[in-house]
Design an enzyme around this catalytic site. Sequence first.
Site, PDB file in Angstrom:
ATOM      1  NE  ARG A  70      -2.918  -0.328   3.254  1.00 25.42           N
ATOM      2  CZ  ARG A  70      -3.877  -1.250   3.132  1.00 25.42           C
ATOM      3  NH1 ARG A  70      -4.871  -1.062   2.297  1.00 25.42           N
ATOM      4  NH2 ARG A  70      -3.846  -2.356   3.865  1.00 25.42           N
ATOM      5  CE1 TYR A  71       0.261   4.439   3.982  1.00 25.59           C
ATOM      6  CE2 TYR A  71       0.320   2.162   4.709  1.00 25.59           C
ATOM      7  CZ  TYR A  71      -0.261   3.413   4.749  1.00 25.59           C
ATOM      8  OH  TYR A  71      -1.343   3.632   5.535  1.00 25.59           O
ATOM      9  NE  ARG A  76       4.306   1.971   6.177  1.00 27.78           N
ATOM     10  CZ  ARG A  76       4.364   3.203   5.706  1.00 27.78           C
ATOM     11  NH1 ARG A  76       5.388   3.602   4.966  1.00 27.78           N
ATOM     12  NH2 ARG A  76       3.405   4.077   5.951  1.00 27.78           N
ATOM     13  CB  CYS A 107      -6.215 -15.197  15.427  1.00 28.05           C
ATOM     14  SG  CYS A 107      -6.119 -14.173  13.947  1.00 28.05           S
ATOM     15  CB  CYS A 147     -10.810  -9.434  17.861  1.00 25.22           C
ATOM     16  SG  CYS A 147      -9.165  -9.921  18.430  1.00 25.22           S
ATOM     17  CB  CYS A 156     -11.319  -9.261  13.395  1.00 24.32           C
ATOM     18  SG  CYS A 156      -9.968  -9.541  12.224  1.00 24.32           S
ATOM     19  NE  ARG A 185      -5.675  -7.759   6.840  1.00 20.16           N
ATOM     20  CZ  ARG A 185      -4.576  -7.277   7.439  1.00 20.16           C
ATOM     21  NH1 ARG A 185      -4.107  -7.855   8.520  1.00 20.16           N
ATOM     22  NH2 ARG A 185      -3.935  -6.243   6.931  1.00 20.16           N
ATOM     23  CG  ASP A 210     -10.588  -0.629  10.235  1.00 20.39           C
ATOM     24  OD1 ASP A 210     -10.357   0.531   9.844  1.00 20.39           O
ATOM     25  OD2 ASP A 210      -9.722  -1.375  10.732  1.00 20.39           O
ATOM     26  CG  ASP A 254      -6.240   1.471   8.194  1.00 21.21           C
ATOM     27  OD1 ASP A 254      -5.395   1.590   7.289  1.00 21.21           O
ATOM     28  OD2 ASP A 254      -5.990   1.020   9.327  1.00 21.21           O
ATOM     29  CE  LYS A 279      -2.505   1.815  10.331  1.00 21.36           C
ATOM     30  NZ  LYS A 279      -2.152   0.973   9.162  1.00 21.36           N
TER      31      LYS A 279
HETATM   32  S1  SF4 Z   1      -7.893  -8.449  15.248  1.00 25.82           S
HETATM   33 FE1  SF4 Z   1      -8.351 -10.092  13.729  1.00 25.82          FE
HETATM   34  S2  SF4 Z   1      -6.344 -10.680  12.939  1.00 25.82           S
HETATM   35 FE2  SF4 Z   1      -5.964  -9.600  14.873  1.00 25.82          FE
HETATM   36  S3  SF4 Z   1      -5.956 -11.209  16.482  1.00 25.82           S
HETATM   37 FE3  SF4 Z   1      -8.037 -10.403  16.394  1.00 25.82          FE
HETATM   38  S4  SF4 Z   1      -9.089 -11.806  14.970  1.00 25.82           S
HETATM   39 FE4  SF4 Z   1      -6.882 -12.098  14.619  1.00 25.82          FE
END
Ligand code: SF4
Length: 363
Positions: A96-97, A100, A109, A113, A116, A118, A279, A316, A323
């Site tokens: 994206r940049y 990096r 994971c 979360c 999340c 993603r 997000d 983001d 960002k």
């Molecule tokens: S935010 Fe998403 S990618 Fe990061 S630990 Fe939690 S579930 Fe996994």
Amino acid sequence: MSKMNFNSNTTLREPTELVARGLAAVADLPDLEKVAARYAVAVTPDMAALIDPDDPDDPIARQFIPSVQELVREPSEDPDPIGDHAHSPVAGIVHRYPDRVLFKLVHVCAVYCRFCFRREMVGPGKGTALSQGAYDNALAYIRAHSEIWEVILTGGDPLMLSPRRLAEIMADIATIDHVRIIRIHTRVPVADPARISAEMIAALKVGGATTWVALHANHARELTDRARAACAGIIDAGIPMVSQSVLLRGVNDNAAALEALMRALVECRIKPYYLHHGDLAPGTSHLRTTLEQGQELMRVLRGRVSGLCQPDYVLDIPGGHGKAPVGPTYLSHPNSAGRELSSETRYRIVDYCGDVHFYPPKP
Ligand code: SF4
């Protein structure tokens, strides 16, 4: 079902297990099954032990226990809310940049979360680990782009890899001359600190590049003694750590919670780096604040804690535009430079108490 039917040393992955542990209501089970069919669930023993089952507003539970509100999808929400796909030249890489890249090695994971960004891409069945061919292609892409100074290992959580595999990957990346920094984004030191073994710490260090570890933590209670020891092991090995947190409604959207989190991180020798605005991930609106609330919290935080404890509040930009800092502004410019100095033409600057002062422009 009795609470005793489940081993408290096991990661909880099924709504029935959450109910049996008293972490979800039996009446919610049908809805939670629907949520779990769509988005992965995992609550490690360390995180489950932190949850007060008698507190309906427990900030740890809000992060990990699924909610029927996740079935609500707002029109603005997007399965790829920060536009990873638009900047992925080869599988596993997001560029994206200029200087990096993200290198997405795994899609699993330790915990999942509920907010999340993603969430459509992580979890069992949501993706596949990179094949050897795709991994080689990703490395070749980094090697071919001499502007890439920093490689950010993310996922999923790269510390779900075995120490042996992680060491191999670190060595592969570090052989690329122009890559000077390898940054690892992880939630493992808080979610499953036992994984931060001596072997894992050794795998993080590599000749030829400098490793940084970015810890994801959102509430001071996540920094248990075990988590602090895991982080201390990493830092004592000479690896600097920064943090990233997400501003979450009902978790840390008050000044006291944010202050406690940032102080705890700094006490652990972890520099607060980013506070992300939530997000637009599908089914997460109940966990998002407004940008105005975030700005006001940052203003209050500035008055309460030192610069060491100040993260950048960032958004983001949807669509993959990167960002942008979205914190409060303290400086207003004069209306027009070169006019005789007056309270109208001088800079207007606000101190940490909210009082307004003036500063003269350079003549
Ligand atoms: S935010 Fe998403 S990618 Fe990061 S630990 Fe939690 S579930 Fe996994």
